[in-house]
Scaffold this active site. Sequence first.
Site, mmCIF file in Angstrom:
data_model
loop_
_atom_site.group_PDB
_atom_site.id
_atom_site.type_symbol
_atom_site.label_atom_id
_atom_site.label_comp_id
_atom_site.label_asym_id
_atom_site.label_seq_id
_atom_site.Cartn_x
_atom_site.Cartn_y
_atom_site.Cartn_z
ATOM 1 N N ASP A 67 -34.178 -73.838 -4.021
ATOM 2 C CA ASP A 67 -34.966 -73.016 -3.082
ATOM 3 C C ASP A 67 -34.999 -71.546 -3.487
ATOM 4 O O ASP A 67 -35.683 -70.740 -2.856
ATOM 5 C CB ASP A 67 -34.459 -73.192 -1.634
ATOM 6 C CG ASP A 67 -32.995 -72.832 -1.458
ATOM 7 O OD1 ASP A 67 -32.192 -73.113 -2.369
ATOM 8 O OD2 ASP A 67 -32.641 -72.264 -0.409
ATOM 9 N N HIS A 270 -33.247 -66.455 5.495
ATOM 10 C CA HIS A 270 -32.724 -67.716 4.950
ATOM 11 C C HIS A 270 -32.419 -68.669 6.108
ATOM 12 O O HIS A 270 -31.344 -69.274 6.197
ATOM 13 C CB HIS A 270 -31.488 -67.469 4.083
ATOM 14 C CG HIS A 270 -31.176 -68.620 3.142
ATOM 15 N ND1 HIS A 270 -30.315 -69.633 3.477
ATOM 16 C CD2 HIS A 270 -31.618 -68.914 1.907
ATOM 17 C CE1 HIS A 270 -30.235 -70.492 2.472
ATOM 18 N NE2 HIS A 270 -31.022 -70.086 1.505
#
Length: 308
Positions: A67, A270
Amino acid sequence: MDTFRIHTLGCGSARPTPRHQPSCTVVNFRDNLFMIDCGEGAQRAFQQARLKFPRLGHIFLTHLHGDHVLGLPGLLSTLALGGAGGRLTVHTFEEGERIMRQILDFFAKDLSYDLEFHIIKPEDAIVLDTPSLTVRTVKLHHRVPAVGYIFEEKPKQRHIRRDMIDFHRVPVALIRDIKAGADFVKPDGTVVPNAALTSDADPARSYAHISDTIYMPSLAEKIGPVDLLFHETTYLDEHAAEAKARFHSTARQAAMVARDAGAGALLTGHYSSRYKDESRFVTEAQEVFANTLLNREGLITDVGRLRQ
Ligand SMILES: [Zn+2]
């Protein structure tokens, strides 16, 4: 004041959602662009933010999780299409270079620009030093080797007071020294103190980018009183045990780091895909650190105008 701003291109975490783009942040420092992490879709988000590829000189990877890096092969291949030349430096661990070179050898053999890998280590070190900016790493504690990055503007020169320079007839050749703090000695020996000729320099600004990590109380001291701190807030406190097990932090923990470091402002991000209401991250963090800002894709944050 010169540009120093943060573009959030992606503030989601591992699992893709329609709401968030994976990790990617761009620092615009005096119109030079520095990318931090390059999750899938980063090149598209970059263009949507109206950022210019030729201005991108450095990409800093925090760690080698998908990611944070899977947008990089696409971005590096795209940059080869224009044939514009130039140089791009990717700062990553040794395995990062090995993996990327393998992919590029197959998909983008002939790059039309200089691609350079600067190998970093999971430690505290200076990784970029220019006349106006220093970038240093701080070692983080995640499931794989990881670092955060701290961008620090170098101290700036004092401002000349033009009227006083004229009044005291300071020769042009001495202006550089005066800006650097020197007094002016007149031909008759009289000393004009620097404070009478200049005003204070603009404060040097700083930004810290901390992703991904378990809560580290010791980070605060290493980061210091930065103007803006991005610290991952993957979880809320109700999932603190899971955060710890996955080597991530909660919003409350990020706020504790911001408070203990003396940061000017805290930027969240995040986000775990399990939460549908991101304002909860800010509410939780603000119980510990009031000047917490809700991060989202497309957000632009000016560094240095945030202290309350
Ligand atoms: Zn991550």
